[in-house]
Design a protein around this motif. Structure first.
Motif, PDB file in Angstrom:
ATOM      1  N   MET A 263      -2.889   2.523   5.906  1.00  0.00           N
ATOM      2  CA  MET A 263      -4.112   2.018   6.529  1.00  0.00           C
ATOM      3  C   MET A 263      -5.364   2.489   5.793  1.00  0.00           C
ATOM      4  SD  MET A 263      -3.391   0.050   9.154  1.00  0.00           S
ATOM      5  CE  MET A 263      -4.738   0.091  10.324  1.00  0.00           C
ATOM      6  N   ARG A 264      -5.235   3.584   5.038  1.00  0.00           N
ATOM      7  CA  ARG A 264      -6.396   4.087   4.310  1.00  0.00           C
ATOM      8  C   ARG A 264      -6.760   3.202   3.121  1.00  0.00           C
ATOM      9  NH1 ARG A 264      -4.390   9.444   5.349  1.00  0.00           N
ATOM     10  NH2 ARG A 264      -3.327   9.479   3.353  1.00  0.00           N
ATOM     11  N   VAL A 265      -5.774   2.499   2.564  1.00  0.00           N
ATOM     12  CA  VAL A 265      -6.046   1.738   1.343  1.00  0.00           C
ATOM     13  C   VAL A 265      -5.895   0.235   1.511  1.00  0.00           C
ATOM     14  CG1 VAL A 265      -5.450   3.655  -0.172  1.00  0.00           C
ATOM     15  CG2 VAL A 265      -3.676   2.047   0.495  1.00  0.00           C
ATOM     16  N   PHE A 266      -5.094  -0.196   2.500  1.00  0.00           N
ATOM     17  CA  PHE A 266      -4.878  -1.628   2.692  1.00  0.00           C
ATOM     18  C   PHE A 266      -5.617  -2.132   3.919  1.00  0.00           C
ATOM     19  CE2 PHE A 266      -1.000  -0.302   0.424  1.00  0.00           C
ATOM     20  CZ  PHE A 266      -1.036  -1.189  -0.648  1.00  0.00           C
ATOM     21  N   THR A 267      -5.888  -3.429   3.938  1.00  0.00           N
ATOM     22  CA  THR A 267      -6.419  -4.046   5.141  1.00  0.00           C
ATOM     23  C   THR A 267      -5.364  -3.926   6.235  1.00  0.00           C
ATOM     24  OG1 THR A 267      -5.499  -6.206   4.605  1.00  0.00           O
ATOM     25  CG2 THR A 267      -7.706  -5.721   3.777  1.00  0.00           C
ATOM     26  N   PRO A 268      -5.757  -3.935   7.507  1.00  0.00           N
ATOM     27  CA  PRO A 268      -4.776  -3.805   8.591  1.00  0.00           C
ATOM     28  C   PRO A 268      -3.623  -4.795   8.485  1.00  0.00           C
ATOM     29  CG  PRO A 268      -6.980  -3.560   9.465  1.00  0.00           C
ATOM     30  CD  PRO A 268      -7.145  -3.943   8.019  1.00  0.00           C
ATOM     31  N   VAL A 336      -8.594  -0.337  -1.226  1.00  0.00           N
ATOM     32  CA  VAL A 336      -9.627   0.636  -1.559  1.00  0.00           C
ATOM     33  C   VAL A 336      -9.012   1.983  -1.917  1.00  0.00           C
ATOM     34  CG1 VAL A 336      -9.960   1.441   0.825  1.00  0.00           C
ATOM     35  CG2 VAL A 336     -11.848   1.624  -0.818  1.00  0.00           C
ATOM     36  N   LYS A 337      -9.606   2.633  -2.891  1.00  0.00           N
ATOM     37  CA  LYS A 337      -9.182   3.972  -3.307  1.00  0.00           C
ATOM     38  C   LYS A 337     -10.448   4.800  -3.530  1.00  0.00           C
ATOM     39  CE  LYS A 337      -6.456   6.329  -6.890  1.00  0.00           C
ATOM     40  NZ  LYS A 337      -5.581   7.097  -5.979  1.00  0.00           N
ATOM     41  N   TYR A 338     -10.522   5.970  -2.881  1.00  0.00           N
ATOM     42  CA  TYR A 338     -11.710   6.818  -2.973  1.00  0.00           C
ATOM     43  C   TYR A 338     -11.619   7.729  -4.189  1.00  0.00           C
ATOM     44  CZ  TYR A 338     -11.986   5.275   1.879  1.00  0.00           C
ATOM     45  OH  TYR A 338     -12.024   4.509   3.011  1.00  0.00           O
ATOM     46  N   LEU A 339     -12.749   7.849  -4.901  1.00  0.00           N
ATOM     47  CA  LEU A 339     -12.771   8.618  -6.153  1.00  0.00           C
ATOM     48  C   LEU A 339     -13.969   9.555  -6.175  1.00  0.00           C
ATOM     49  CD1 LEU A 339     -12.072   5.642  -8.575  1.00  0.00           C
ATOM     50  CD2 LEU A 339     -10.404   7.338  -7.806  1.00  0.00           C
ATOM     51  N   GLY A 340     -13.920  10.614  -5.398  1.00  0.00           N
ATOM     52  CA  GLY A 340     -15.015  11.575  -5.422  1.00  0.00           C
ATOM     53  C   GLY A 340     -16.293  10.972  -4.877  1.00  0.00           C
ATOM     54  N   ASP A 341     -17.227  10.614  -5.771  1.00  0.00           N
ATOM     55  CA  ASP A 341     -18.498  10.029  -5.341  1.00  0.00           C
ATOM     56  C   ASP A 341     -18.495   8.512  -5.507  1.00  0.00           C
ATOM     57  OD1 ASP A 341     -18.487   9.909  -8.047  1.00  0.00           O
ATOM     58  OD2 ASP A 341     -20.524  10.648  -8.336  1.00  0.00           O
ATOM     59  N   GLY A 342     -17.327   7.922  -5.685  1.00  0.00           N
ATOM     60  CA  GLY A 342     -17.255   6.478  -5.885  1.00  0.00           C
ATOM     61  C   GLY A 342     -16.017   5.875  -5.250  1.00  0.00           C
ATOM     62  N   ILE A 343     -15.902   4.569  -5.455  1.00  0.00           N
ATOM     63  CA  ILE A 343     -14.721   3.875  -4.926  1.00  0.00           C
ATOM     64  C   ILE A 343     -14.161   2.940  -6.003  1.00  0.00           C
ATOM     65  CG2 ILE A 343     -15.373   3.993  -2.491  1.00  0.00           C
ATOM     66  CD1 ILE A 343     -15.777   0.687  -4.141  1.00  0.00           C
ATOM     67  N   LEU A 344     -12.853   2.713  -5.901  1.00  0.00           N
ATOM     68  CA  LEU A 344     -12.178   1.728  -6.730  1.00  0.00           C
ATOM     69  C   LEU A 344     -11.583   0.697  -5.792  1.00  0.00           C
ATOM     70  CD1 LEU A 344     -10.771   0.529  -9.244  1.00  0.00           C
ATOM     71  CD2 LEU A 344      -8.959   2.238  -8.919  1.00  0.00           C
ATOM     72  N   ALA A 345     -11.942  -0.564  -5.970  1.00  0.00           N
ATOM     73  CA  ALA A 345     -11.376  -1.645  -5.169  1.00  0.00           C
ATOM     74  C   ALA A 345     -10.454  -2.471  -6.049  1.00  0.00           C
ATOM     75  CB  ALA A 345     -12.476  -2.520  -4.585  1.00  0.00           C
ATOM     76  N   MET A 394      -0.495  -1.655 -13.764  1.00  0.00           N
ATOM     77  CA  MET A 394       0.634  -1.161 -12.983  1.00  0.00           C
ATOM     78  C   MET A 394       0.069  -0.707 -11.645  1.00  0.00           C
ATOM     79  SD  MET A 394       3.310  -1.666 -14.762  1.00  0.00           S
ATOM     80  CE  MET A 394       4.540  -0.706 -13.855  1.00  0.00           C
ATOM     81  N   LEU A 395       0.606  -1.270 -10.551  1.00  0.00           N
ATOM     82  CA  LEU A 395       0.032  -1.055  -9.228  1.00  0.00           C
ATOM     83  C   LEU A 395       1.118  -0.632  -8.254  1.00  0.00           C
ATOM     84  CD1 LEU A 395      -2.654  -1.491  -7.541  1.00  0.00           C
ATOM     85  CD2 LEU A 395      -1.716  -3.731  -6.947  1.00  0.00           C
ATOM     86  N   GLY A 396       0.851   0.419  -7.448  1.00  0.00           N
ATOM     87  CA  GLY A 396       1.814   0.849  -6.434  1.00  0.00           C
ATOM     88  C   GLY A 396       1.692   2.330  -6.143  1.00  0.00           C
ATOM     89  N   TYR A 397       2.694   2.853  -5.408  1.00  0.00           N
ATOM     90  CA  TYR A 397       2.690   4.257  -5.018  1.00  0.00           C
ATOM     91  C   TYR A 397       3.492   5.093  -6.008  1.00  0.00           C
ATOM     92  CZ  TYR A 397       0.336   3.957  -0.528  1.00  0.00           C
ATOM     93  OH  TYR A 397      -0.607   3.808   0.450  1.00  0.00           O
ATOM     94  N   ALA A 404       2.835  11.036  -1.453  1.00  0.00           N
ATOM     95  CA  ALA A 404       2.715   9.831  -2.268  1.00  0.00           C
ATOM     96  C   ALA A 404       1.241   9.446  -2.397  1.00  0.00           C
ATOM     97  CB  ALA A 404       3.515   8.692  -1.634  1.00  0.00           C
ATOM     98  N   GLU A 405       0.896   8.828  -3.515  1.00  0.00           N
ATOM     99  CA  GLU A 405      -0.486   8.419  -3.749  1.00  0.00           C
ATOM    100  C   GLU A 405      -0.507   7.017  -4.343  1.00  0.00           C
ATOM    101  OE1 GLU A 405      -4.503   9.859  -6.180  1.00  0.00           O
ATOM    102  OE2 GLU A 405      -2.663  11.070  -6.208  1.00  0.00           O
ATOM    103  N   PHE A 406      -1.373   6.183  -3.783  1.00  0.00           N
ATOM    104  CA  PHE A 406      -1.511   4.836  -4.309  1.00  0.00           C
ATOM    105  C   PHE A 406      -2.300   4.905  -5.613  1.00  0.00           C
ATOM    106  CE2 PHE A 406      -3.448   0.650  -4.698  1.00  0.00           C
ATOM    107  CZ  PHE A 406      -2.349  -0.165  -4.468  1.00  0.00           C
ATOM    108  N   ASN A 407      -1.838   4.154  -6.628  1.00  0.00           N
ATOM    109  CA  ASN A 407      -2.494   4.243  -7.928  1.00  0.00           C
ATOM    110  C   ASN A 407      -2.489   2.900  -8.630  1.00  0.00           C
ATOM    111  OD1 ASN A 407      -3.858   5.665  -9.955  1.00  0.00           O
ATOM    112  ND2 ASN A 407      -2.478   7.414  -9.743  1.00  0.00           N
ATOM    113  N   VAL A 408      -3.446   2.739  -9.535  1.00  0.00           N
ATOM    114  CA  VAL A 408      -3.521   1.567 -10.395  1.00  0.00           C
ATOM    115  C   VAL A 408      -3.770   2.075 -11.813  1.00  0.00           C
ATOM    116  CG1 VAL A 408      -5.970   1.274  -9.794  1.00  0.00           C
ATOM    117  CG2 VAL A 408      -4.710  -0.620 -10.843  1.00  0.00           C
TER     118      VAL A 408
END
Length: 466
Positions: A263-268, A336-345, A394-397, A404-408
């Protein structure tokens, strides 16, 4: 010669060798067998052994709460046999014969049938209450195993005890085990007994959850008999309930953690889809090659801002920024992925129609929202930059279920990351692959070619105009 084993609330066996004649039982310290139980009378009952030592009987001494033989209250003297149970309050006395170990059959196999379980539970219902009382508060597997070993060691009077979970490879490592008997107990759902060892499966339905191994030193104590088997089976049933409960709790906690993580990274909507997939397969989305559009955005000059405003105020600003960005990205079906002071969508082609367009729309909405409401302090607004790029990644956990961490991953991401530095203040910079897909929907102008860190070839960049 006859022997009686007394078990009370502490579950530990207390052995008494019975002599010819009378042996008194009760709460008074003058009795040979003292039963420290509120339900026991001072002079509660007695054992009588014939002069030739062949026969033993029990007599109730007009006790207040009664003497029970194999669950039935007695009123007359009753002849006893090996394995009979006498209950006084919550104390249990089991009749045994001191048979030399050499006369005991060395190997016996007992199918773990419903009848054997019910018979064992009926014989030891009072003691099972104490076992359940000790195990029910336990909420983690490690504590449960330790408590189970302690209970079995006390109740069975064994010198060694192990509880080996089905997934535990220590079954191979325990050299003292008779591996043939251990595997037979697991494979055939049978209790395997020798004079000195027991292998008891812990069973739920037709599934073995664990194996209980116990060993008794023959030089110090009597060999295992039918009464010991029944007690071990009864305890194993309660152990099965405990282990099954903890497994279900663990699975529920794991599923809840997975749900929160998704839920933190994907839409509901997408999160629910991945949750269903996880429930079916037990796996998180693994790394796979996908075409995506990525969007990087961060707050300009965040380091000096944090120093000037202080940790608490900057954390509140960053939290509000994350909340705003997440709302917008989810609105456009991004990840969405949080990166310190920014975001990666991330906007995957397989999940988001017109992913290039949706990424740019999200970027424009994010800039518009922050320019209207992004005041940090009097006279100062948040300044961000947004970079957009399209290509294969490459996209996934990555990691384990526990962490586990979601990564791209890929060059597409690196290019967007480095381009965002050219997108301030409050601009959208896109690469040629993105522009090619949105050229009919947005106005843009060429910014130029940039030499980005770590790349040999220049990157053509364009500004998407308001």
């Amino acid at each position: 010669m006859w022997q009686v084993i007394l078990r009370t609330a502490d579950l530990q066996p207390h052995r008494f060798d019975l002599e010819v004649g009378e042996t008194r039982i009760g709460r008074s310290p003058t009795n040979t067998i003292i039963v420290d139980d509120p339900a026991a009378s001072r002079q509660h009952a007695k054992f009588l052994i014939s002069e030739d030592g062949k026969n033993i009987s029990v007599v109730d001494l007009n006790s207040t709460n009664g003497t029970f033989l194999n669950s039935d209250r007695i009123s007359n003297p009753m002849q006893l046999k090996i394995g009979d149970n006498i209950r006084i309050g919550q104390a249990l006395l089991v009749i045994q014969s001191l048979t030399p170990a050499s006369s005991v059959s060395m190997k016996r196999s007992h199918s773990y049938t419903r009848e054997l379980v019910l018979e064992s539970m009926d014989r030891h219902a009072v003691l099972l209450y104490e076992v359940a009382r000790k195990l029910n508060p336990v909420s983690d597997m490690g504590t449960a195993i330790s408590e189970i070993v302690r209970i079995i060691s006390n109740a069975m009077g064994v010198d060694e005890c192990h509880v080996i979970l089905k997934s535990d490879e220590t079954l191979i490592g325990l050299a003292k085990l008779d591996h043939m008997l251990a595997r037979k107990a697991i494979r055939e759902l049978s209790a395997e007994v020798t004079s000195a060892e027991m292998y008891i499966p812990v069973v739920v339905g037709d599934e073995t959850l664990a194996l209980i191994y116990m060993k008794r030193l023959l030089s110090d104590t009597c060999p295992f008999d039918r009464s010991d088997l029944q007690l071990a089976i009864a305890i194993s049933y309660q152990v099965s309930l405990t282990l099954h409960r903890l497994q279900v709790m663990s699975q529920m906690r794991e599923e809840e953690n997975i749900k929160q993580m998704l839920m933190r990274v994907f839409t509901p909507l997408n999160a629910e889809k991945f949750i269903r997939t996880y429930e079916e397969t037990g796996k998180l989305p693994e790394l796979e090659e996908q075409k995506v559009t990525v969007m990087f955005s961060d707050i300009a000059d965040s380091t000096s801002m944090a120093e000037k405003l202080g940790a608490n105020q900057f954390a509140a600003i960053l939290s509000a920024y994350y909340e705003t960005a997440t709302e917008i990205i989810f609105k456009h079906n991004g990840i969405v992925k949080y990166l310190g002071d920014g975001i990666l969508a991330i906007f995957p082609e397989k999940n988001v129609k017109d992913h290039e367009k949706e990424a740019v729309l999200a970027a424009r909405e994010l800039i518009d929202r922050l320019m209207q409401t992004g005041s940090l302090e009097k006279g100062r607004k948040a300044v961000i930059g947004v970079a957009v790029n399209t290509g294969d990644v490459m996209l996934g956990y990555v990691g384990s279920k526990e962490r586990a961490e979601f990564n791209v991953l890929g060059d597409v991401v690196n290019v967007a990351f480095h381009l965002q530095g050219y997108a301030r203040p409050n601009k959208i910079i896109a690469c040629s692959t993105t522009i090619a897909a949105i050229s009919n929907d947005f106005r843009f102008k060429r910014v130029g070619a940039f030499n980005l860190k770590g790349r040999v070839q220049e990157v053509q960049a364009f500004e998407v105009l308001p």
